[in-house]
Design an enzyme around this catalytic site. Sequence first.
Site, short mmCIF file in Angstrom:
data_model
loop_
_atom_site.label_atom_id
_atom_site.label_comp_id
_atom_site.label_asym_id
_atom_site.label_seq_id
_atom_site.Cartn_x
_atom_site.Cartn_y
_atom_site.Cartn_z
N GLN A 241 -37.39 18.23 -49.04
CA GLN A 241 -37.72 17.29 -50.11
C GLN A 241 -36.60 16.29 -50.37
O GLN A 241 -36.81 15.29 -51.07
CB GLN A 241 -38.04 18.04 -51.40
CG GLN A 241 -36.85 18.73 -52.04
CD GLN A 241 -37.23 19.58 -53.23
OE1 GLN A 241 -37.88 20.61 -53.06
NE2 GLN A 241 -36.82 19.16 -54.43
N ASN B 171 -39.48 27.65 -49.01
CA ASN B 171 -38.88 26.62 -49.84
C ASN B 171 -39.00 25.27 -49.14
O ASN B 171 -39.48 25.18 -48.00
CB ASN B 171 -37.41 26.97 -50.13
CG ASN B 171 -36.87 26.29 -51.37
OD1 ASN B 171 -37.54 25.48 -51.99
ND2 ASN B 171 -35.65 26.61 -51.75
N HIS C 250 -38.96 25.49 -60.52
CA HIS C 250 -39.02 25.14 -59.10
C HIS C 250 -40.34 25.62 -58.50
O HIS C 250 -40.75 26.77 -58.71
CB HIS C 250 -37.85 25.77 -58.36
CG HIS C 250 -37.70 25.33 -56.94
ND1 HIS C 250 -37.74 24.00 -56.56
CD2 HIS C 250 -37.52 26.03 -55.78
CE1 HIS C 250 -37.57 23.91 -55.25
NE2 HIS C 250 -37.46 25.14 -54.76
N CYS D 259 -40.51 19.23 -55.51
CA CYS D 259 -40.85 20.57 -55.04
C CYS D 259 -42.32 20.90 -55.26
O CYS D 259 -42.97 21.54 -54.44
CB CYS D 259 -39.97 21.60 -55.72
SG CYS D 259 -40.06 21.58 -57.53
#
Length: 337
Positions: A134, A304, A280, A140
């Site tokens: 990102q 992630n 997140h 996110c």
Amino acid sequence: MRMYLALFAVCLSAVCGAASQDWDEDDHWEQWKQLHNKKYHEKEEGWRRMIWEQNLKKVELHNANHSLGIYTYRLGMNHFGDMTHEEFKKIMNGYKHKKEKKVRRSLFIELNFLEAPAQVDWREKGYVTPVKDQGECGSCWAFSATGAMEGQQFRKTGKLRPLSEQNLVDCSQSEGNEGCNGGLMDQAFQYIQNQGGLNTEDSYPYLGTDDQPCNYDPENSAANNTGILNIPSGKENDMMKVVSSVGPVSVAIDAGHESFQFYQSGIYYEKDCSSEELNHGVLVVGYGFQGEDVDGKKYWIVKNSWSENWGDKGYIYMAKDQQNHCGIATAASYPLV
């Protein structure tokens, strides 16, 4: 470019009191800069180096304690090594838990009839695209949403096509998202349903900025959803059944700790983690356990969006069935396709 002026006071306070650089770390510093392609303004490098040295010491101390069995996970110096923790949180944590607009959700039906297997990894079944990055943009939420959409589209069509996060960043403000300033996965799913589609990553590539107009093109749409299903908040057992039967699920977590910033491997358990203060958005792609005993140390497999340079090749293994640790099951959802 980082927010130098806004964060300068934070950075100065973080290095205040550091008498001088550790010259024994010169080679290590140069290698780290080269590995992560770091370049600085002349007046910036000195205090970035001091922040890096302080973070390095914290990582080394944690890992020494890990070797003594105090922690279940290791830390490592990554591309965030020159950032203070406050700076890191301002830039990288973009999930806005308390600003959700009204979205249309489907009714969750408990899967009492389903006995979930002891472990599942949807990466092995072709449901998961490679780890993305990102950048220095609080998007996110968009990466979590595309990950869930990619998995559900694969489940439906048998084809895995990377979807456009930039499409969501640029176009879902009406649903309540704020581009690089944060958003919610459910609001991203609602945008896709309202718009009637989402572009492919190839046709609408990621820029990591939110200063361009919406360029959605229906001719390049590769996914759509008919609804949103939210898993009952805090119910890890329900989430396990959904993940095992449906595929990857979007979740929000508390990632606001230095231990998360520098996570490298092992089962992540942070004693100060909150199950309510979520910041997140990530993607649960499976779960499992460590060792031969199924009742031993359990974990969620979490994708992630900070590149493969972070964590375990871009993933983190988060403690499972530990009272909804870090809020892993507080705000879990997936799109219906």
